[in-house]
Design an enzyme around this catalytic site. Structure first.
Site, mmCIF file in Angstrom:
data_model
loop_
_atom_site.group_PDB
_atom_site.id
_atom_site.type_symbol
_atom_site.label_atom_id
_atom_site.label_comp_id
_atom_site.label_asym_id
_atom_site.label_seq_id
_atom_site.Cartn_x
_atom_site.Cartn_y
_atom_site.Cartn_z
ATOM 1 N N ASP A 9 -12.505 -0.227 6.124
ATOM 2 C CA ASP A 9 -12.812 -1.519 6.272
ATOM 3 C C ASP A 9 -14.299 -1.686 6.277
ATOM 4 O O ASP A 9 -14.506 -2.948 5.645
ATOM 5 C CB ASP A 9 -12.320 -2.050 7.637
ATOM 6 C CG ASP A 9 -10.766 -2.016 7.645
ATOM 7 O OD1 ASP A 9 -10.266 -2.064 6.611
ATOM 8 O OD2 ASP A 9 -10.494 -2.087 9.036
HETATM 9 P P1 NAP Z 1 -10.472 2.202 8.920
HETATM 10 O O1 NAP Z 1 -10.610 0.966 8.123
HETATM 11 O O2 NAP Z 1 -9.445 2.144 9.970
HETATM 12 O O3 NAP Z 1 -9.927 3.179 7.783
HETATM 13 C C1 NAP Z 1 -9.741 4.415 8.152
HETATM 14 C C2 NAP Z 1 -9.241 5.037 6.658
HETATM 15 O O4 NAP Z 1 -9.227 6.518 7.270
HETATM 16 C C3 NAP Z 1 -7.697 4.699 6.417
HETATM 17 O O5 NAP Z 1 -7.586 4.040 5.484
HETATM 18 C C4 NAP Z 1 -6.946 6.130 6.196
HETATM 19 O O6 NAP Z 1 -6.510 5.868 4.787
HETATM 20 C C5 NAP Z 1 -8.121 6.987 6.413
HETATM 21 N N1 NAP Z 1 -7.545 8.246 6.990
HETATM 22 C C6 NAP Z 1 -6.817 8.311 7.938
HETATM 23 N N2 NAP Z 1 -6.580 9.793 8.283
HETATM 24 C C7 NAP Z 1 -7.002 10.405 7.225
HETATM 25 C C8 NAP Z 1 -7.224 11.731 7.062
HETATM 26 N N3 NAP Z 1 -6.709 12.668 7.670
HETATM 27 N N4 NAP Z 1 -7.949 12.089 5.839
HETATM 28 C C9 NAP Z 1 -8.530 11.272 5.187
HETATM 29 N N5 NAP Z 1 -8.457 9.924 5.290
HETATM 30 C C10 NAP Z 1 -7.925 9.670 6.492
HETATM 31 O O7 NAP Z 1 -11.745 2.872 9.588
HETATM 32 P P2 NAP Z 1 -13.179 2.514 9.487
HETATM 33 O O8 NAP Z 1 -13.854 2.105 7.916
HETATM 34 O O9 NAP Z 1 -14.088 3.410 10.115
HETATM 35 O O10 NAP Z 1 -13.495 1.129 10.014
HETATM 36 C C11 NAP Z 1 -13.165 0.957 11.398
HETATM 37 C C12 NAP Z 1 -12.125 -0.333 11.788
HETATM 38 O O11 NAP Z 1 -11.759 -0.344 13.217
HETATM 39 C C13 NAP Z 1 -12.805 -1.635 11.564
HETATM 40 O O12 NAP Z 1 -12.112 -2.525 10.925
HETATM 41 C C14 NAP Z 1 -13.165 -1.850 12.938
HETATM 42 O O13 NAP Z 1 -13.430 -3.358 13.208
HETATM 43 C C15 NAP Z 1 -12.198 -1.490 13.869
HETATM 44 N N6 NAP Z 1 -12.490 -1.074 15.229
HETATM 45 C C16 NAP Z 1 -13.562 -0.242 15.578
HETATM 46 C C17 NAP Z 1 -14.002 -0.256 16.759
HETATM 47 C C18 NAP Z 1 -15.120 0.583 17.198
HETATM 48 O O14 NAP Z 1 -15.831 0.422 18.212
HETATM 49 N N7 NAP Z 1 -15.808 1.454 16.202
HETATM 50 C C19 NAP Z 1 -13.248 -0.754 17.819
HETATM 51 C C20 NAP Z 1 -12.195 -1.485 17.355
HETATM 52 C C21 NAP Z 1 -11.868 -1.703 16.141
HETATM 53 P P3 NAP Z 1 -5.034 6.844 4.440
HETATM 54 O O15 NAP Z 1 -4.230 6.526 5.543
HETATM 55 O O16 NAP Z 1 -4.745 6.701 3.195
HETATM 56 O O17 NAP Z 1 -5.713 8.336 4.759
#
Ligand code: NAP
Length: 604
Positions: free
Chosen positions: A532
């Site tokens: 994301d």
């Molecule tokens: P993300 O958008 O959730 O994407 C994580 C990606 O990691 C997934 O698409 C997944 O794809 C991949 N993944 C999962 N397991 C894996 C593995 N073992 N090896 C390789 N890839 C793997 O994460 P992000 O880009 O870090 O974004 C964070 C999201 O969380 C944002 O939307 C944010 O708003 C939200 N959020 C963050 C917080 C905070 O405080 N940081 C709090 C609440 C919400 P596959 O399944 O295809 O592998």
């Protein structure tokens, strides 16, 4: 006459009543907290959460008096339980904060050995305070109560200095050392409290021992990946301690004395404490996987929640009018416990960090209310600091995720509504894949690489692999930078803690605003499990739920390689346009496995 009745009586004279002073302190501490906490960089947001959690364990001093004063068996039992809960938070919170802060080192600090140079100032400060402490305690001319007042003032200053230290990773540990000392000063001083009876020391000693063992085990053994659920659990313990002390004070004094002003403070303490207790327990269970992480929603959920809240407010108001209505008090506590559960049920596990920060701020308010009940100013200060910190962190997270604060405050978020999801899985072009061997060739010709870690790196526990890869690349003369999005992962500062654990110096980590201008010059953006936070739809697709969220501008790099297992979306549930970009190549597989294969290919 009760303490609060006395305060009211004082208020009839032209002077300032204790209650007014308490309110002034609460407001000023909130402003001070705002200024200190806004200076904490995103790098240290996770340690900030556990540090405020440990400092809010100051509710221990109120609990110590209730447990040791031998008022009646019920009060002693409730005070004893509160001592166990608060001391668990103090010990566990400070230990885990120190574990985290120890990992944050710059390249220069990693090789530095100047122990005295770094610790001389805090140690000298502690020595001076120690001498003052002994003089105070030993002095026959000063009343014990006055001594305690000054000790609490010293502790409050040390807590604020501790939080101030978190504005730089270089001084953060020393700052926390001062806060820890402040806690010791407050606790030891309270042990000499005039209301504590000699027989009460047994309960205090047993409660402190239990809290130290549980908190110590949690603080030393819990893995960094479990920090969010530990934080939630600590909030629940802190809130439980506040609620227990409130119940004990109500039964012992308020219901009998019909004290309306004090009833208001106790009402807030018990309601906020109880709902934070069950809400935080629910959050911890979801994050630990003990309960399903998906949001649980049902028809009329918001309406029934608001109706419950309205009944709670009516109970509180009727108790303020008639404090001796014991059954209403019981109903109010039960409803508050239920409300905490219902508040967190509709929220998905991935959204828990925002909820945890919010519950942190509720816990702070419960502590401050306890401070008003016991008229303990240091509790008012720390409660206000904790409340401000939690509230600010949740607002920062909302802003970084492009969510409204109201959406968070009124719950029922974390579920992507049908129709909002966007074109999941819809083919938008060609997806190119790459093998580890081919990636090794790409890296051979690169001069600058930007690593973009995300939640997938945490899932795969690939941070050590990422750090090793960076070292190999640097040895080959390739410049490596890390791009950190404020909400990458699942808690504030998640990526910073994981990379620090893998010994990546913090001066190689670049925040979003700092790194975005560099993407245009980078030969390769290596995206490890981030999704994301790299999605260009946030900039150019008005229909995307991500629209408006600031992102890492990975698409501007000369080449992009994404390590993830499949084409599945990330947390927001939307397809990533980046993967169809002609400069982008996908290395499918678990990030840790892919990195291992890449190492073999690089050696080959
Ligand atoms: P993300 O958008 O959730 O994407 C994580 C990606 O990691 C997934 O698409 C997944 O794809 C991949 N993944 C999962 N397991 C894996 C593995 N073992 N090896 C390789 N890839 C793997 O994460 P992000 O880009 O870090 O974004 C964070 C999201 O969380 C944002 O939307 C944010 O708003 C939200 N959020 C963050 C917080 C905070 O405080 N940081 C709090 C609440 C919400 P596959 O399944 O295809 O592998």
């Amino acid at each position: 006459m009760t303490r609060f009745a006395l305060l009211f009586a004082e208020g009839e004279t032209p002077g300032t009543s204790e209650l007014e002073i308490g309110l002034y302190i609460f407001i000023l501490a909130g402003f001070l907290g705002y200024h200190v906490i806004t200076r904490v960089p995103p790098l240290l947001h996770t340690p900030l959460m556990s540090a405020t959690n440990a400092i809010s364990g100051i509710s221990l001093i109120g609990s110590l008096v209730i447990a040791g004063a031998n008022y009646d068996p019920l009060s002693t039992a409730l005070g004893f339980l509160a001592v166990c809960c608060s001391s668990t938070n103090v010990v566990g919170g400070f230990l885990i904060t120190d574990r985290m802060l120890k990992m944050f080192k710059s390249e220069r600090e990693s090789s530095e050995r100047g122990f005295l140079a770094r610790w001389a100032v805090p140690l000298a400060g502690v020595a001076v305070l120690g001498v003052l402490f002994v003089i105070f305690l030993g002095s026959k001319h000063i009343q014990a109560k006055t001594v305690l007042t000054y000790l609490y003032i010293i502790s409050a200053v040390l807590f604020i200095l501790g939080l101030k230290g978190l504005s730089s990773p270089r001084w953060a540990r020393q700052g926390m050392f001062l806060a820890e000392f402040g806690m010791v000063v407050a606790i030891v001083g309270t042990l000499f409290h005039e209301e504590i009876k000699p027989s009460g020391y047994w309960w205090i000693a047993i409660g402190l021992a239990i809290g130290t063992v549980i908190g110590g085990t949690m603080g030393l053994r819990i893995p960094m990946t479990a920090v969010p659920q530990r934080t939630a659990l600590s909030h629940s313990l802190g809130a439980l301690a506040a609620a227990l002390v409130g119940v004990s004070e109500y039964i012992r004094e308020i219901s009998i004395a019909e004290d309306r002003v004090r009833m208001t403070a106790v009402g807030f303490e018990v309601v906020i404490g109880s709902l934070t207790f069950t809400g935080s327990l629910m959050a911890a269970a979801k994050l630990q996987g003990l309960l399903p992480g998906a949001p649980i929603t049902y028809k009329g959920q918001n309406t029934s929640n608001f109706a419950l809240l309205a009944i709670l407010v009516i109970c509180l108001l009727s108790l303020i009018l008639a404090p001796s209505a014991g059954p209403v008090f019981g109903i109010m506590v039960a409803l508050a416990l239920l409300f905490g559960l219902l508040l967190v049920i509709p929220i998905g596990a991935a959204d828990m960090p925002v909820v945890i920060a919010l519950l942190n701020s509720y816990g702070g308010l419960a502590d401050a209310a306890m401070g008003f009940v016991l008229m303990n100013k240091i509790q008012i200060i720390t409660g206000s600091l904790d409340g401000t910190s939690g509230f600010l962190l949740s607002l920062l997270m909302c802003r970084a995720m492009n969510r409204s604060a109201l959406n968070v405050l009124f719950g029922a978020f974390g579920k992507i509504e049908k129709g909002e999801e966007g074109p999941v899985g819809e083919a938008k072009g060609t997806v190119r894949s790459i093998t580890p061997d081919e990636l090794a060739v790409v890296l051979d010709s690169a001069r600058s690489v930007i690593v973009v870690p995300g939640y997938g790196m945490a899932v795969a526990q690939a941070q050590h692999g990422v750090s090793e890869l960076a070292k190999v690349l640097k040895k080959r003369g390739i410049e490596v930078k890390y791009a950190i999005h404020p909400v990458a992962g699942r808690m504030p500062g998640h990526m910073n803690v994981l990379l620090a654990e893998a010994n990546v110096p913090y001066d190689q980590l670049y925040e979003m605003e700092q790194i975005n201008p560099y993407f245009g010059e980078a030969d390769l953006a290596l995206v490890v499990g981030a999704n994301d936070v790299t999605n260009p739809a946030a900039k150019n697709n008005r229909n995307s739920p991500l629209y408006g969220m600031p992102i890492l501008e990975v698409d501007r790099a000369k080449a992009i390689v994404v390590l993830k297992r499949s084409m599945r979306p990330g947390f927001a549930g939307v397809d990533n346009e980046l993967y169809y970009n002609e400069k982008c190549m996908m290395l499918f597989g678990d990030a840790k496995d892919s990195l291992n294969k890449l190492f073999s290919a690089l050696k080959g």
